[in-house]
Scaffold this active site. Structure first.
Site, mmCIF file in Angstrom:
data_model
loop_
_atom_site.group_PDB
_atom_site.id
_atom_site.type_symbol
_atom_site.label_atom_id
_atom_site.label_comp_id
_atom_site.label_asym_id
_atom_site.label_seq_id
_atom_site.Cartn_x
_atom_site.Cartn_y
_atom_site.Cartn_z
ATOM 1 C CB SER A 150 -0.949 -0.024 1.207
ATOM 2 O OG SER A 150 -1.902 1.004 1.106
ATOM 3 C CG ASP A 245 -6.396 -2.779 -3.723
ATOM 4 O OD1 ASP A 245 -7.078 -2.363 -2.764
ATOM 5 O OD2 ASP A 245 -5.223 -2.419 -3.922
ATOM 6 C CG HIS A 279 -5.213 -2.510 -0.090
ATOM 7 N ND1 HIS A 279 -4.637 -1.976 -1.219
ATOM 8 C CD2 HIS A 279 -4.643 -1.858 0.968
ATOM 9 C CE1 HIS A 279 -3.772 -1.036 -0.876
ATOM 10 N NE2 HIS A 279 -3.751 -0.944 0.446
#
Length: 335
Positions: A150, A245, A279
């Site tokens: 991320s 995601d 994610h």
């Protein structure tokens, strides 16, 4: 208690290693429920359970016996680990101190839940995060590898772009763009923020917020000034993305990153995309985090992913990462 729970390997093992769970001493065809539980470093409880039946010899081997229901179904030898769910809503499974293990309690109950009551067997399995002899040391010299997820992936991409001696970088669901504040490096280098529009936040049927489209549009594609100049990276970059995601569109961002590298005469990077994967791609057998509290919005948001597909992606991604680093950094004593 009349049953014996055995684990292979016996004793403590690494969290990323599979463990074979078996129960001996059951009656032929006996219905049982297996439960797993652990508490994280903040005391939050995680649980999973599955219903099984012993074979004709009174043996239950999770590598051969499919779960008949519960937290998961089907042949899933490690399901009691990746299917763990927090008792507290929107609580993410995290490991902060890698020098201490997690203790997973495994229980065998007679019958199938919710009717299962009598405890037949129990075992405690410790799973750690540092192999014997591994220690932390300051990073010096060449041959540095970076891995981030991320925003952490974007930080790694920035480091690889501006710093020397970075030989390989893994971006897990990164964006390759500067987010909300300008990045400054030395005197003459700066990257403006792409920014976002909170009016684009959607509310899913579940009531969770979906922020997948909250970032501003990418004008100019791979030459957008808000993009991290990854073409300056000295070493190769591996992009790992989840196709489900919901933090942002990681697969699209990885494709734009690939276009930028090739536009600047660099080799086309490898992009590994996993369907049904959200994610938070963690090490193998980590429970999937479908939703948690967003620190900036102070509300729960969805991260995406389907538990079984996400779990399988984590196992494969871990192998791909180790192979990538071994190729570009050299082998470790044990992978």
């Amino acid at each position: 208690m009349a049953a014996t729970v055995t684990l292979e390997p016996a004793g403590r093992c690494r969290w990323d290693e599979p463990v074979r769970i078996a129960v001996r001493g059951l009656a032929p065809g006996q219905p049982v429920t297996l439960r797993a539980s652990l508490r994280d470093e903040k005391g939050a409880l995680f649980r999973a359970h599955a219903r099984y039946c012993a074979d004709a010899a009174g043996l239950l081997d999770l590598e051969r016996a499919p779960a008949l229901g519960g937290s998961f179904a089907g042949l899933e030898p490690m399901g009691l680990f990746w299917a763990l769910e927090p008792e507290k809503p929107f609580w993410r499974f995290l490991k902060r101190d890698v020098q201490t293990p997690f203790a997973v309690e495994l229980e065998v109950l007679d019958g199938h839940e919710p009717e299962a009551q009598r405890l037949l067997g129990r075992a405690v399995h410790e799973r750690d995060f540092l192999a014997p002899g591994v220690r932390r040391e300051p990073i010096k010299g060449t041959g540095i590898g970076l891995l981030g997820i991320s925003l952490g992936a974007d930080i790694c991409l920035s480091m690889a772009s501006f710093l020397k001696n970075v030989s390989a970088t893994v971006s897990i669901n990164g964006s390759g763009f500067n987010g909300n504040k300008a990045i400054y490096y030395k005197e003459n280098s700066s990257i403006p923020p792409l920014g976002h529009d909170l009016r684009r936040v959607k509310v899913a049927f579940s009531g969770l917020l979906d922020i997948v489209d909250v970032r501003n549009d990418i004008i100019g594609g791979c030459e957008n000034p808000c993009m991290i100049p990854i073409e300056k990276a000295q070493g190769p970059i591996l992009f790992i993305v989840g196709q489900d995601d919901h933090n942002w569109r990681s697969e699209l961002y990885a494709q734009i990153a690939s276009e930028r590298l090739q536009a600047h005469g660099k080799e086309k990077p490898r992009i590994i995309s996993y369907p049904g994967t959200g994610h938070c791609i963690e090490p193998p057998y980590f429970p999937m985090c479908p939703a948690s509290l967003h620190k900036l919005l102070d509300k729960p948001i969805m991260w995406g992913g389907e538990p079984r597909a996400h779990s399988k992606a984590q196992v494969d991604a871990w192998k791909q990462i180790l192979t990538f680093f071994t190729k570009h950094l050299g082998p470790s004593p044990k992978l």
